[in-house]
Design a protein around this motif. Structure first.
Motif, PDB file in Angstrom:
ATOM      1  N   LEU A 162      91.891  52.440  73.306  1.00 35.22           N
ATOM      2  CA  LEU A 162      90.696  53.217  73.007  1.00 35.22           C
ATOM      3  C   LEU A 162      89.955  52.566  71.851  1.00 35.22           C
ATOM      4  O   LEU A 162      90.561  52.296  70.800  1.00 35.22           O
ATOM      5  CB  LEU A 162      91.103  54.645  72.630  1.00 35.22           C
ATOM      6  CG  LEU A 162      90.015  55.635  72.231  1.00 35.22           C
ATOM      7  CD1 LEU A 162      89.062  55.867  73.404  1.00 35.22           C
ATOM      8  CD2 LEU A 162      90.647  56.952  71.792  1.00 35.22           C
ATOM      9  N   SER A 163      88.659  52.319  72.058  1.00 39.01           N
ATOM     10  CA  SER A 163      87.816  51.776  70.986  1.00 39.01           C
ATOM     11  C   SER A 163      86.672  52.755  70.727  1.00 39.01           C
ATOM     12  O   SER A 163      85.967  53.135  71.659  1.00 39.01           O
ATOM     13  CB  SER A 163      87.241  50.412  71.381  1.00 39.01           C
ATOM     14  OG  SER A 163      88.266  49.444  71.473  1.00 39.01           O
ATOM     15  N   ILE A 164      86.505  53.148  69.483  1.00 39.01           N
ATOM     16  CA  ILE A 164      85.431  54.080  69.125  1.00 39.01           C
ATOM     17  C   ILE A 164      84.778  53.625  67.837  1.00 39.01           C
ATOM     18  O   ILE A 164      85.338  52.824  67.081  1.00 39.01           O
ATOM     19  CB  ILE A 164      85.959  55.521  68.963  1.00 39.01           C
ATOM     20  CG1 ILE A 164      87.010  55.592  67.840  1.00 39.01           C
ATOM     21  CG2 ILE A 164      86.529  56.053  70.266  1.00 39.01           C
ATOM     22  CD1 ILE A 164      87.400  57.008  67.484  1.00 39.01           C
ATOM     23  N   ASN A 212      85.305  60.988  66.742  1.00 36.23           N
ATOM     24  CA  ASN A 212      86.639  61.573  66.941  1.00 36.23           C
ATOM     25  C   ASN A 212      87.388  60.796  68.019  1.00 36.23           C
ATOM     26  O   ASN A 212      86.790  60.323  68.984  1.00 36.23           O
ATOM     27  CB  ASN A 212      86.531  63.031  67.374  1.00 36.23           C
ATOM     28  CG  ASN A 212      85.901  63.907  66.302  1.00 36.23           C
ATOM     29  OD1 ASN A 212      85.870  63.541  65.120  1.00 36.23           O
ATOM     30  ND2 ASN A 212      85.405  65.054  66.713  1.00 36.23           N
ATOM     31  N   ALA A 213      88.701  60.671  67.850  1.00 36.45           N
ATOM     32  CA  ALA A 213      89.541  59.987  68.829  1.00 36.45           C
ATOM     33  C   ALA A 213      90.538  60.972  69.408  1.00 36.45           C
ATOM     34  O   ALA A 213      91.196  61.702  68.660  1.00 36.45           O
ATOM     35  CB  ALA A 213      90.293  58.834  68.169  1.00 36.45           C
ATOM     36  N   THR A 214      90.640  60.985  70.721  1.00 40.93           N
ATOM     37  CA  THR A 214      91.593  61.873  71.391  1.00 40.93           C
ATOM     38  C   THR A 214      92.539  61.057  72.251  1.00 40.93           C
ATOM     39  O   THR A 214      92.113  60.225  73.047  1.00 40.93           O
ATOM     40  CB  THR A 214      90.867  62.897  72.283  1.00 40.93           C
ATOM     41  OG1 THR A 214      90.002  63.691  71.476  1.00 40.93           O
ATOM     42  CG2 THR A 214      91.889  63.798  72.968  1.00 40.93           C
ATOM     43  N   SER A 261      86.990  59.442  62.347  1.00 39.49           N
ATOM     44  CA  SER A 261      87.868  58.261  62.283  1.00 39.49           C
ATOM     45  C   SER A 261      87.405  57.266  61.222  1.00 39.49           C
ATOM     46  O   SER A 261      86.209  57.149  60.915  1.00 39.49           O
ATOM     47  CB  SER A 261      87.942  57.585  63.645  1.00 39.49           C
ATOM     48  OG  SER A 261      86.662  57.124  64.031  1.00 39.49           O
ATOM     49  N   LEU A 283      94.598  52.237  69.390  1.00 45.29           N
ATOM     50  CA  LEU A 283      93.303  52.730  68.910  1.00 45.29           C
ATOM     51  C   LEU A 283      92.649  51.690  68.020  1.00 45.29           C
ATOM     52  O   LEU A 283      93.272  51.190  67.071  1.00 45.29           O
ATOM     53  CB  LEU A 283      93.490  54.040  68.134  1.00 45.29           C
ATOM     54  CG  LEU A 283      92.239  54.629  67.480  1.00 45.29           C
ATOM     55  CD1 LEU A 283      91.214  55.039  68.547  1.00 45.29           C
ATOM     56  CD2 LEU A 283      92.602  55.815  66.589  1.00 45.29           C
ATOM     57  N   ILE A 302      89.193  51.150  65.731  1.00 50.64           N
ATOM     58  CA  ILE A 302      88.002  51.762  65.143  1.00 50.64           C
ATOM     59  C   ILE A 302      87.007  50.665  64.810  1.00 50.64           C
ATOM     60  O   ILE A 302      87.300  49.765  64.019  1.00 50.64           O
ATOM     61  CB  ILE A 302      88.354  52.562  63.871  1.00 50.64           C
ATOM     62  CG1 ILE A 302      89.487  53.555  64.161  1.00 50.64           C
ATOM     63  CG2 ILE A 302      87.101  53.273  63.346  1.00 50.64           C
ATOM     64  CD1 ILE A 302      89.165  54.574  65.235  1.00 50.64           C
TER      65      ILE A 302
END
Lengths: 114, 110
Positions: free
Chosen positions: B11-13, B18-20, B79, B106, B108
């Motif tokens: 997951l890249s945000i 917010n990360a779920t 995040s 994850l 960020i």
């Protein structure tokens, strides 16, 4: 020591050699766990100790793997006749008596079998 | 064998979002834990939720548990770059045997 200590931090060995990995848990922690993690993968359960006994050895990949714990403290994981597929990070964790609710991990041993 | 399966695998945000992450498991449990791993070495315990709890908070972390669906979610709010790591769920398949999932990586983005 203050935390879980593992040694060596890195081990390079030749295929066919035996290796011994050591884990020194937090003082007073009765439960001790060994896991294996291949590159980019999850943690593979190997074995856990409650005191000096190992109620569950089902995770050991083959009979080349063995582990012991003496005095309810230090544990050694031995791999005989190492193979290239044994290359991984071997992680040790411990937890307080009567509690499996928080594992404290060491920094692991990176094993490379050439 | 794996007990837990995290989703997504990666997951890249953007920073501040917010990360779920989700975790599914197979057998009955007493509790479920989430751990973080930086740089492929030792894991750090984040939070534990018991089978009779549905939601738990710790700082920017929020964990939910649905025992009927055998699933849990970890939400990291607002995040930060320092949250970049792999996150694992862990379940007690029986007393003192803790099994981990495959993890969510994850990342960020600044």
């Amino acid at each position: 020591g203050a935390g879980v200590s593992q040694s060596p931090s890195n081990k390079v060995t030749e295929k066919g050699k035996d290796v011994e990995l050591r884990c020194d848990p937090i003082s007073g922690h009765t439960a001790l766990y060994w896991y294996r993690q291949s590159l980019g993968q999850g943690l593979e359960f190997l074995i856990y100790f409650q005191g000096n006994s190992a109620p569950d050895k089902s995770g050991l990949p083959s009979d080349r793997f063995s582990a012991e714990r003496t005095g309810g403290s230090v544990s050694t994981l031995t791999i005989q006749r190492t193979q290239q597929e044994d290359s991984a990070v071997y992680l040790c964790a411990s937890s307080r008596p009567g509690s499996n609710e928080k594992l404290f991990f060491g920094s692991g041993t990176q094993l490379s079998v050439l | 064998s794996q007990q837990g399966e995290e989703d997504p695998q990666a997951l890249s945000i953007q920073e501040g979002e917010n990360a779920t992450m989700n975790c599914s498991y197979k057998t009955s449990i007493n509790n479920l834990q989430w751990y973080r791993q930086n740089s492929g070495r030792g894991l750090v315990h984040l939070i534990l939720i018991r089978s009779n709890e549905r939601e738990k908070h710790s700082g920017r972390l929020r964990v939910t548990l649905d025992t009927s669906k055998k699933s849990s979610s970890l939400l990291i709010t607002a995040s930060r770059a320092a949250d970049t790591a792999s996150y694992f769920c862990a379940t007690d398949v029986r007393r003192d045997k803790i099994i981990f999932g495959k993890g969510t990586r994850l990342h960020i983005l600044p």
